[in-house]
Design a protein around this motif. Structure first.
Motif, PDB file in Angstrom:
ATOM      1  N   PHE A   1       0.913  -1.062  -0.091  1.00  0.00           N
ATOM      2  CA  PHE A   1      -0.272   0.101   0.112  1.00  0.00           C
ATOM      3  C   PHE A   1       0.587   1.633  -0.373  1.00  0.00           C
ATOM      4  CE2 PHE A   1      -4.186  -1.570   1.140  1.00  0.00           C
ATOM      5  CZ  PHE A   1      -4.445  -3.303   1.691  1.00  0.00           C
TER       6      PHE A   1
ATOM      7  N   LEU B   1      -5.514  -7.439   8.342  1.00  0.00           N
ATOM      8  CA  LEU B   1      -3.948  -7.298   8.216  1.00  0.00           C
ATOM      9  C   LEU B   1      -2.713  -6.881   8.837  1.00  0.00           C
ATOM     10  CD1 LEU B   1      -4.918  -5.548   4.958  1.00  0.00           C
ATOM     11  CD2 LEU B   1      -4.049  -7.864   4.946  1.00  0.00           C
TER      12      LEU B   1
ATOM     13  N   PHE C   1       0.362  -5.178   9.702  1.00  0.00           N
ATOM     14  CA  PHE C   1       1.288  -4.186   8.843  1.00  0.00           C
ATOM     15  C   PHE C   1       2.647  -3.961   9.378  1.00  0.00           C
ATOM     16  CE2 PHE C   1      -1.920  -1.869   5.958  1.00  0.00           C
ATOM     17  CZ  PHE C   1      -2.946  -2.149   6.179  1.00  0.00           C
ATOM     18  N   GLY C   2       3.621  -3.460   8.699  1.00  0.00           N
ATOM     19  CA  GLY C   2       4.705  -3.420   9.236  1.00  0.00           C
ATOM     20  C   GLY C   2       4.436  -2.040   9.158  1.00  0.00           C
ATOM     21  N   LYS C   3       5.709  -1.401   9.821  1.00  0.00           N
ATOM     22  CA  LYS C   3       6.091  -0.407   9.917  1.00  0.00           C
ATOM     23  C   LYS C   3       5.822   1.030   8.823  1.00  0.00           C
ATOM     24  CE  LYS C   3       7.384  -1.031  14.688  1.00  0.00           C
ATOM     25  NZ  LYS C   3       8.336  -0.348  16.238  1.00  0.00           N
TER      26      LYS C   3
ATOM     27  N   PHE D   1       3.616   1.188   3.300  1.00  0.00           N
ATOM     28  CA  PHE D   1       3.266  -0.213   3.932  1.00  0.00           C
ATOM     29  C   PHE D   1       3.615  -1.967   2.886  1.00  0.00           C
ATOM     30  CE2 PHE D   1       2.701   1.882   7.604  1.00  0.00           C
ATOM     31  CZ  PHE D   1       2.071   3.257   7.407  1.00  0.00           C
TER      32      PHE D   1
END
Lengths: 109, 113
Positions: A35, A97, A99-101, A86
Motif C-alpha cells: 500500500f 491484515l 502491517f509493517g511499520k 506499507f
C-alpha cells in the motif's frame, strides 16, 4: 503472531532515481499486499502479490514466499511517489491484515 | 462508484468521553474491518464485521466495540477514551474474506485531550 519488518525505515531520493523497498515476514503468509499512504492518510492498494512478480507502470513487486520476503521497486521516481509504503499480510489464522511499520519515502525535485 | 466513506474526518474528544465513528463500504462489498493507526506506526487490526456479526478481533480492549447494519455500513464505538486512543481510525471494506478486493477509506482523525 506474524512479524513483519520493512526496510529501510526512511529513504530520501532525488527525482528520477530508482528504489527498492523490502518486506520480511516471519512465517507462512497469505494475502500479501503493498500500500501507499498519501499525506492525507488514505491507503491506496498498489499490489496484491502473495507470490510471483507483477508490474504496473513504474512500479513492480516480487514476493518469494518460500524465502519469506517481498520487494517493491519504484523506477524513475517522481515527487508524487512521496509518502509511506506499507507491506501488509495475513497469517496465523488471522483474517485481519498485519502491517509493517512502513518505509517513509521522500522524493526531492 | 463511491469508495469507502468515513465520518467524521476530524474530531476532538475529552478523556473519559465516548466516540462513534461511521463507515459506508464500497458498493458491492459486504465485509467491514476497522484499523487504528497511531502516529508513525502501521495500522493495527481492531475487528472485522460480516453479516452483522463480529468475525474476528485484534488485541484491543472491550472499550472498543462495533456494529454492522443490514446495509453493510458500520460503526466503531470507543468508550472511556484515553489519551492513547488518539489516532487515525481507518475503515476498510472487502468482498467477504477476499482481501485482494480490500479498499480503505480516508480515515477519521481522533484527538483525545
Amino acid at each position: 503472531g506474524i512479524q513483519v519488518e520493512q526496510s529501510p525505515p526512511d529513504l530520501i531520493l532525488q527525482e528520477g532515481a530508482n528504489s527498492t523497498l523490502r518486506c520480511n515476514f516471519s512465517d507462512s503468509v497469505n494475502n500479501l499486499q503493498w500500500f501507499h499512504q498519501n499525506p492525507w492518510g488514505q491507503l491506496i492498494n498498489l499490489f496484491y502479490i502473495p507470490s510471483g512478480t507483477k508490474q504496473n507502470g513504474r512500479l513492480s513487486a516480487t514476493t518469494v514466499a518460500t524465502e519469506r520476503y517481498s520487494l517493491l521497486y519504484i523506477s524513475s521516481s517522481q515527487t508524487t511517489d512521496s509518502g509511506v509504503y506499507f507491506c501488509a499480510l495475513t497469517g496465523g489464522g488471522a483474517d485481519g491484515l498485519t502491517f509493517g511499520k512502513g518505509t517513509h519515502l521522500i522524493i526531492q525535485p | 462508484d463511491a469508495g469507502v466513506t468515513q465520518s467524521p474526518t476530524h474530531l476532538i474528544k475529552t478523556r473519559g468521553q465516548q466516540v462513534t465513528l461511521r463507515c459506508s463500504p464500497k458498493s458491492g462489498h459486504d465485509t467491514v474491518s476497522w484499523y487504528q493507526q497511531a502516529l508513525g506506526q502501521g495500522p493495527q487490526f481492531i475487528f472485522q464485521y460480516y453479516e452483522e456479526e463480529e468475525r474476528q478481533r485484534g488485541n484491543f480492549p472491550d472499550r472498543f466495540s462495533g456494529h454492522q447494519f443490514p446495509n453493510y455500513s458500520s460503526e466503531l464505538n470507543v468508550n472511556a477514551l484515553l489519551l492513547g486512543d488518539s489516532a487515525l481510525y481507518l475503515c476498510a471494506s472487502s468482498l467477504g474474506t477476499e482481501l485482494n478486493t480490500i479498499y480503505f477509506g480516508e480515515g477519521s482523525w481522533l484527538t483525545v485531550v
